[in-house]
Write a protein that holds these residues in place. Structure first.
Motif, mmCIF file in Angstrom:
data_model
loop_
_atom_site.group_PDB
_atom_site.id
_atom_site.type_symbol
_atom_site.label_atom_id
_atom_site.label_comp_id
_atom_site.label_asym_id
_atom_site.label_seq_id
_atom_site.Cartn_x
_atom_site.Cartn_y
_atom_site.Cartn_z
ATOM 1 N N VAL A 38 28.493 32.898 39.800
ATOM 2 C CA VAL A 38 29.559 32.072 40.190
ATOM 3 C C VAL A 38 30.163 31.372 38.822
ATOM 4 C CG1 VAL A 38 30.094 29.693 41.154
ATOM 5 C CG2 VAL A 38 28.645 31.477 42.460
ATOM 6 N N GLU A 39 29.361 31.009 37.780
ATOM 7 C CA GLU A 39 29.790 30.585 36.666
ATOM 8 C C GLU A 39 30.521 31.473 35.734
ATOM 9 O OE1 GLU A 39 27.614 28.562 32.729
ATOM 10 O OE2 GLU A 39 26.239 29.083 34.284
ATOM 11 N N TRP A 40 30.254 32.701 35.994
ATOM 12 C CA TRP A 40 30.907 33.851 35.308
ATOM 13 C C TRP A 40 32.461 33.962 36.123
ATOM 14 C CZ3 TRP A 40 26.411 37.947 34.872
ATOM 15 C CH2 TRP A 40 25.642 37.611 33.876
ATOM 16 N N ALA A 41 32.420 34.226 37.392
ATOM 17 C CA ALA A 41 33.491 34.159 38.069
ATOM 18 C C ALA A 41 34.378 32.890 37.864
ATOM 19 C CB ALA A 41 33.310 34.348 39.410
ATOM 20 N N ALA A 42 33.888 31.746 37.692
ATOM 21 C CA ALA A 42 34.919 30.684 37.300
ATOM 22 C C ALA A 42 35.582 30.993 35.883
ATOM 23 C CB ALA A 42 34.213 29.475 37.513
ATOM 24 N N GLU A 43 34.688 31.235 35.098
ATOM 25 C CA GLU A 43 35.332 31.320 33.546
ATOM 26 C C GLU A 43 36.088 32.369 33.650
ATOM 27 O OE1 GLU A 43 33.571 31.475 28.958
ATOM 28 O OE2 GLU A 43 32.237 31.446 30.586
ATOM 29 N N ILE A 44 35.826 33.787 34.320
ATOM 30 C CA ILE A 44 36.773 34.804 34.211
ATOM 31 C C ILE A 44 38.302 34.353 34.597
ATOM 32 C CG2 ILE A 44 37.306 36.838 35.127
ATOM 33 C CD1 ILE A 44 34.384 37.732 34.906
ATOM 34 N N GLN A 45 38.141 33.328 36.051
ATOM 35 C CA GLN A 45 39.353 33.172 36.515
ATOM 36 C C GLN A 45 40.035 32.054 35.620
ATOM 37 O OE1 GLN A 45 41.669 32.734 38.732
ATOM 38 N NE2 GLN A 45 42.235 30.600 38.893
ATOM 39 N N PHE A 46 39.100 31.158 35.087
ATOM 40 C CA PHE A 46 39.981 30.397 34.062
ATOM 41 C C PHE A 46 40.863 30.725 33.010
ATOM 42 C CE2 PHE A 46 39.439 27.872 30.073
ATOM 43 C CZ PHE A 46 40.290 26.876 30.446
ATOM 44 N N LEU A 47 40.091 31.804 32.296
ATOM 45 C CA LEU A 47 40.742 32.612 31.513
ATOM 46 C C LEU A 47 42.017 33.371 31.927
ATOM 47 C CD1 LEU A 47 37.640 33.801 29.346
ATOM 48 C CD2 LEU A 47 39.290 31.746 28.732
ATOM 49 N N ALA A 48 41.859 34.064 32.931
ATOM 50 C CA ALA A 48 42.977 34.740 33.460
ATOM 51 C C ALA A 48 44.399 33.959 33.644
ATOM 52 C CB ALA A 48 42.221 35.456 34.787
ATOM 53 N N GLN A 49 43.849 32.752 34.582
ATOM 54 C CA GLN A 49 44.911 32.019 35.183
ATOM 55 C C GLN A 49 45.810 31.485 33.886
ATOM 56 O OE1 GLN A 49 44.580 29.352 38.488
ATOM 57 N NE2 GLN A 49 45.601 27.648 37.459
ATOM 58 N N ASN A 50 45.071 30.644 32.966
ATOM 59 C CA ASN A 50 45.818 30.557 31.558
ATOM 60 C C ASN A 50 46.586 31.603 31.000
ATOM 61 O OD1 ASN A 50 44.676 28.031 32.077
ATOM 62 N ND2 ASN A 50 43.303 28.340 30.386
ATOM 63 N N THR A 51 46.200 32.766 31.046
ATOM 64 C CA THR A 51 46.809 33.834 30.299
ATOM 65 C C THR A 51 48.130 34.098 31.346
ATOM 66 O OG1 THR A 51 44.952 35.159 29.481
ATOM 67 C CG2 THR A 51 46.805 36.491 29.591
ATOM 68 N N LEU A 52 47.705 34.080 32.327
ATOM 69 C CA LEU A 52 49.198 34.377 33.468
ATOM 70 C C LEU A 52 50.095 33.399 33.147
ATOM 71 C CD1 LEU A 52 47.261 35.298 36.586
ATOM 72 C CD2 LEU A 52 48.775 36.963 35.246
ATOM 73 N N ALA A 53 49.693 32.048 33.010
ATOM 74 C CA ALA A 53 50.324 30.921 32.569
ATOM 75 C C ALA A 53 51.499 30.926 31.209
ATOM 76 C CB ALA A 53 49.691 29.618 32.760
ATOM 77 N N TYR A 54 50.814 31.580 30.207
ATOM 78 C CA TYR A 54 51.270 31.472 28.876
ATOM 79 C C TYR A 54 51.612 32.622 28.280
ATOM 80 C CZ TYR A 54 49.777 26.566 29.484
ATOM 81 O OH TYR A 54 49.640 25.272 29.810
ATOM 82 N N SER A 55 51.166 33.637 28.646
ATOM 83 C CA SER A 55 51.595 35.077 27.799
ATOM 84 C C SER A 55 52.679 35.561 28.287
ATOM 85 C CB SER A 55 50.343 36.123 28.324
ATOM 86 O OG SER A 55 50.683 37.317 27.509
ATOM 87 N N LYS A 56 53.471 36.102 27.434
ATOM 88 C CA LYS A 56 54.882 36.883 27.814
ATOM 89 C C LYS A 56 54.671 38.459 27.561
ATOM 90 C CE LYS A 56 56.780 32.803 27.752
ATOM 91 N NZ LYS A 56 57.207 32.188 28.925
ATOM 92 N N ASP A 57 53.364 38.881 27.191
ATOM 93 C CA ASP A 57 53.257 40.131 27.197
ATOM 94 C C ASP A 57 52.813 40.929 28.745
ATOM 95 O OD1 ASP A 57 51.142 42.560 26.788
ATOM 96 O OD2 ASP A 57 52.215 42.484 24.848
#
Length: 294
Positions: free
Chosen positions: A94-113
């Motif tokens: 659960v801890e790993w899944a939460a961290e992966i989701q956190f990093l993925a969502q922030n990338t989706l929010a800010y990356s243009k690539d």
């Protein structure tokens, strides 16, 4: 859940008989070591020495001062040794899944690539699949609960109202488990803390109140047996009682005042005995009360 707790030998005097009893009751296996000199899987290491924080396993740092946490990047940190119990029993998936989701969502929010965005979307799917596998629930249900937001990932926010009259506290009976709790719930969009507390008290308890003081701002996961994967902040607000007239609603089936020494069975995922005690302490020391926060 971790397999073993290694404790810095310099903390040997801190591990009292009472702490050892808590460890035994929670099936925490532990031993004292001078240092961690090799990579260890699924092991926790407790220390209060910043120089012993290691990347060879997951470190728990025992804080002496709150601001010491600034030096604890990548580590857990606690103020009381007994808080190890919650960390030791954490589900690593659960801890790993939460961290992966956190990093993925922030990338989706800010990356243009576009390639970064594709990879982030797939990582988000993987995090949902991990939880789907663990909880034997379809991934779409998990995605709706766990990964349906956009923008920078932040914790949820809950508020609860402490309404005390004649040295009794107003509680509501939850329909979901037939137990009692402080009235409150998730923070609504476009409402202030005060407005939300007033609304929740009206809906759940039929109470008219005036919020007057913040009792506490708590990290929910540190004070309840249930853990929100992405965290939740809990605000308890002391309110002046004006009136109440309970009305039927979809969440609660009753509201009533209770003496502190004669409380009903509590819905502990919502309200704990310690939190009610905190509310009375604030009520009885209103002018000098300092907000409790994690």
């Amino acid at each position: 859940m971790y397999d073993y707790l290694y404790i810095d030998i310099d903390l040997q005097d801190n591990i009292t008989d009472n702490i050892q009893k808590i460890f035994l009751e929670n099936n925490i296996k532990f031993k004292f070591v001078a240092e961690i000199d090799s990579v260890l899987k699924n092991i926790l290491f407790l220390t209060s020495n910043k120089n012993k924080i290691t990347e060879n396993c997951r470190t728990i740092f025992l804080l002496d001062r709150d601001y010491d946490l600034l030096d604890c990047k990548g580590s857990y940190y606690i103020k009381n040794i007994e808080d190890i119990v919650k960390i030791y029993n954490k589900d690593i998936i659960v801890e790993w899944a939460a961290e992966i989701q956190f990093l993925a969502q922030n990338t989706l929010a800010y990356s243009k690539d576009k390639f970064d965005l594709e990879r982030a979307e797939r990582l988000r799917e993987i995090s949902c699949e991990m939880l789907s596998y663990k909880y034997k629930t379809n991934s779409e249900t998990i995605k709706h609960i766990f990964a349906n937001e956009v923008g920078y990932q932040t914790p949820k926010l809950e508020n609860r109202a402490a309404i005390i009259k004649d040295n009794k506290i107003l509680l509501v009976k939850e329909k979901s488990d037939n137990r009692w709790a402080l009235p409150g719930g998730y923070q609504d969009v476009n409402k202030s803390i005060k407005d939300n507390v007033i609304k929740e008290c009206g809906e759940e308890a039929g109470a008219v109140v005036k919020p007057i003081k913040i009792v506490s701002l708590l990290d929910y996961n540190k004070h309840h047996n249930y853990n929100f994967p992405l965290g939740m902040l809990k605000i308890i607000v002391l309110c002046e009682y004006i009136s109440h007239d309970f009305k039927y609603n979809i969440e609660t089936e009753d509201s009533n005042f209770f003496d502190f020494h004669n409380l009903p069975e509590l819905s502990t995922t919502r309200t704990t005995f310690e939190q009610i005690q905190m509310c009375f302490d604030c009520y009885n020391n209103l002018d000098n009360w300092e907000v409790i926060f994690d």
